[in-house]
Design an enzyme around this catalytic site. Sequence first.
Site, PDB file in Angstrom:
ATOM      1  N   GLU A  85     -20.720 -51.272 -17.930  1.00 29.49           N
ATOM      2  CA  GLU A  85     -19.402 -52.357 -17.504  1.00 29.49           C
ATOM      3  C   GLU A  85     -19.434 -52.760 -16.273  1.00 29.49           C
ATOM      4  O   GLU A  85     -18.900 -53.573 -15.917  1.00 29.49           O
ATOM      5  CB  GLU A  85     -18.215 -51.557 -18.267  1.00 29.49           C
ATOM      6  CG  GLU A  85     -17.255 -52.689 -18.356  1.00 29.49           C
ATOM      7  CD  GLU A  85     -15.944 -51.782 -18.903  1.00 29.49           C
ATOM      8  OE1 GLU A  85     -15.844 -50.689 -19.131  1.00 29.49           O
ATOM      9  OE2 GLU A  85     -14.916 -52.430 -19.082  1.00 29.49           O
TER      10      GLU A  85
ATOM     11  N   ARG B 241     -19.921 -37.331 -17.561  1.00 29.21           N
ATOM     12  CA  ARG B 241     -18.661 -36.895 -18.744  1.00 29.21           C
ATOM     13  C   ARG B 241     -18.931 -36.558 -20.085  1.00 29.21           C
ATOM     14  O   ARG B 241     -18.280 -35.774 -20.914  1.00 29.21           O
ATOM     15  CB  ARG B 241     -17.556 -38.296 -18.623  1.00 29.21           C
ATOM     16  CG  ARG B 241     -16.890 -38.114 -17.408  1.00 29.21           C
ATOM     17  CD  ARG B 241     -16.081 -39.173 -16.977  1.00 29.21           C
ATOM     18  NE  ARG B 241     -16.701 -40.581 -16.744  1.00 29.21           N
ATOM     19  CZ  ARG B 241     -16.402 -41.736 -17.350  1.00 29.21           C
ATOM     20  NH1 ARG B 241     -15.483 -42.054 -18.032  1.00 29.21           N
ATOM     21  NH2 ARG B 241     -16.967 -42.778 -16.513  1.00 29.21           N
TER      22      ARG B 241
HETATM   23  O1  LIG Z   1     -21.028 -48.154 -22.758  1.00 31.08           O
HETATM   24  P1  LIG Z   1     -21.192 -48.310 -21.269  1.00 31.08           P
HETATM   25  O2  LIG Z   1     -20.737 -49.883 -20.972  1.00 31.08           O
HETATM   26  O3  LIG Z   1     -22.756 -48.330 -20.923  1.00 31.08           O
HETATM   27  O4  LIG Z   1     -20.370 -47.438 -20.423  1.00 31.08           O
HETATM   28  C1  LIG Z   1     -20.212 -46.165 -20.968  1.00 31.08           C
HETATM   29  C2  LIG Z   1     -20.718 -45.037 -20.022  1.00 31.08           C
HETATM   30  O5  LIG Z   1     -19.966 -45.468 -18.689  1.00 31.08           O
HETATM   31  C3  LIG Z   1     -19.268 -43.915 -18.305  1.00 31.08           C
HETATM   32  O6  LIG Z   1     -20.369 -43.497 -17.366  1.00 31.08           O
HETATM   33  P2  LIG Z   1     -20.653 -43.694 -16.003  1.00 31.08           P
HETATM   34  O7  LIG Z   1     -21.844 -44.566 -15.766  1.00 31.08           O
HETATM   35  O8  LIG Z   1     -19.455 -44.244 -15.450  1.00 31.08           O
HETATM   36  O9  LIG Z   1     -20.786 -42.355 -15.383  1.00 31.08           O
HETATM   37  P3  LIG Z   1     -20.133 -40.645 -15.397  1.00 31.08           P
HETATM   38  O10 LIG Z   1     -19.921 -40.181 -16.710  1.00 31.08           O
HETATM   39  O11 LIG Z   1     -20.938 -40.084 -14.463  1.00 31.08           O
HETATM   40  O12 LIG Z   1     -18.342 -40.863 -14.552  1.00 31.08           O
HETATM   41  C4  LIG Z   1     -19.061 -43.359 -19.526  1.00 31.08           C
HETATM   42  O13 LIG Z   1     -19.088 -41.929 -19.292  1.00 31.08           O
HETATM   43  C5  LIG Z   1     -20.252 -43.578 -20.478  1.00 31.08           C
HETATM   44  O14 LIG Z   1     -21.686 -42.699 -20.071  1.00 31.08           O
HETATM   45  N1  LIG Z   2     -13.146 -48.477 -19.207  1.00 28.70           N
HETATM   46  C1  LIG Z   2     -13.941 -47.424 -18.968  1.00 28.70           C
HETATM   47  N2  LIG Z   2     -13.187 -46.263 -18.703  1.00 28.70           N
HETATM   48  C2  LIG Z   2     -13.843 -45.093 -18.503  1.00 28.70           C
HETATM   49  N3  LIG Z   2     -15.287 -45.121 -18.749  1.00 28.70           N
HETATM   50  C3  LIG Z   2     -15.849 -46.049 -18.988  1.00 28.70           C
HETATM   51  N4  LIG Z   2     -17.088 -46.246 -18.955  1.00 28.70           N
HETATM   52  C4  LIG Z   2     -17.413 -47.595 -19.012  1.00 28.70           C
HETATM   53  N5  LIG Z   2     -16.234 -48.196 -19.071  1.00 28.70           N
HETATM   54  C5  LIG Z   2     -15.477 -47.209 -18.942  1.00 28.70           C
END
Ligand SMILES: O=P(O)(O)OC[C@H]1O[C@H](OP(=O)(O)OP(=O)(O)O)[C@H](O)[C@@H]1O
Ligand SMILES: Nc1ncnc2[nH]cnc12
Length: 169
Positions: free
Chosen positions: A94, A57
């Site tokens: 998370e 994202r």
């Molecule tokens: O601060 P953190 O706890 O590390 O979480 C934040 C990350 O989590 C989500 O990505 P995700 O790994 O869900 O992947 P995506 O973007 O491919 O959906 C978001 O886009 C961040 O990259």
């Molecule tokens: N609560 C949340 N919503 C969307 N992206 C996330 N990445 C980590 N935590 C998230």
Amino acid sequence: MNIESLVRTIPDFPKKGISYKDITPLLQDYKVMEYCVKKFAEQIDSPIDKVVGIESRGFFFATLLAKELKAGFVPIRKSGKLPYNTLKEPYDLEYGQDELEIHEDAILKGEKVLIHDDVLATGGTAKAACNLVERLEGEIIQCNFLIELTFLEGKNQLEGKEILSLIKY
Ligand SMILES: O=P(O)(O)OC[C@H]1O[C@H](OP(=O)(O)OP(=O)(O)O)[C@H](O)[C@@H]1O
Ligand SMILES: Nc1ncnc2[nH]cnc12
């Protein structure tokens, strides 16, 4: 513009107890995307060589921002997706664990780097991205995010870094 109203909260996704911030409604309107890019760009006051976007994202706005700032774009991807030689960093998020990678030639020593992702939650992802950039001797000018989940205190992982978030929960 009230961009916060265009973020949709989905309870218990992808796991029970997670309140997921869905930015896809915000992406559906090009004027909103333009507004966000402008808001990010106006708070960067030094030249940027590379904008680093974190899969997946983070890619949406990182490429738009790179074009706006006349900088190159560099993807940081999850394990096994980048085809050339990479540096790797494990990280916790998370709702799980993973590994991030960057191409070894993506950033040159001393280049000024902006790191972008959609969400700063626990900060594990952003911290791993910073480590990768710093291992390549890039200079991190700012880390910016559309959304910061302040209650998860991700900022603590990014001590000493300039951080900007457009929306805070
Ligand atoms: O601060 P953190 O706890 O590390 O979480 C934040 C990350 O989590 C989500 O990505 P995700 O790994 O869900 O992947 P995506 O973007 O491919 O959906 C978001 O886009 C961040 O990259
Ligand atoms: N609560 C949340 N919503 C969307 N992206 C996330 N990445 C980590 N935590 C998230």
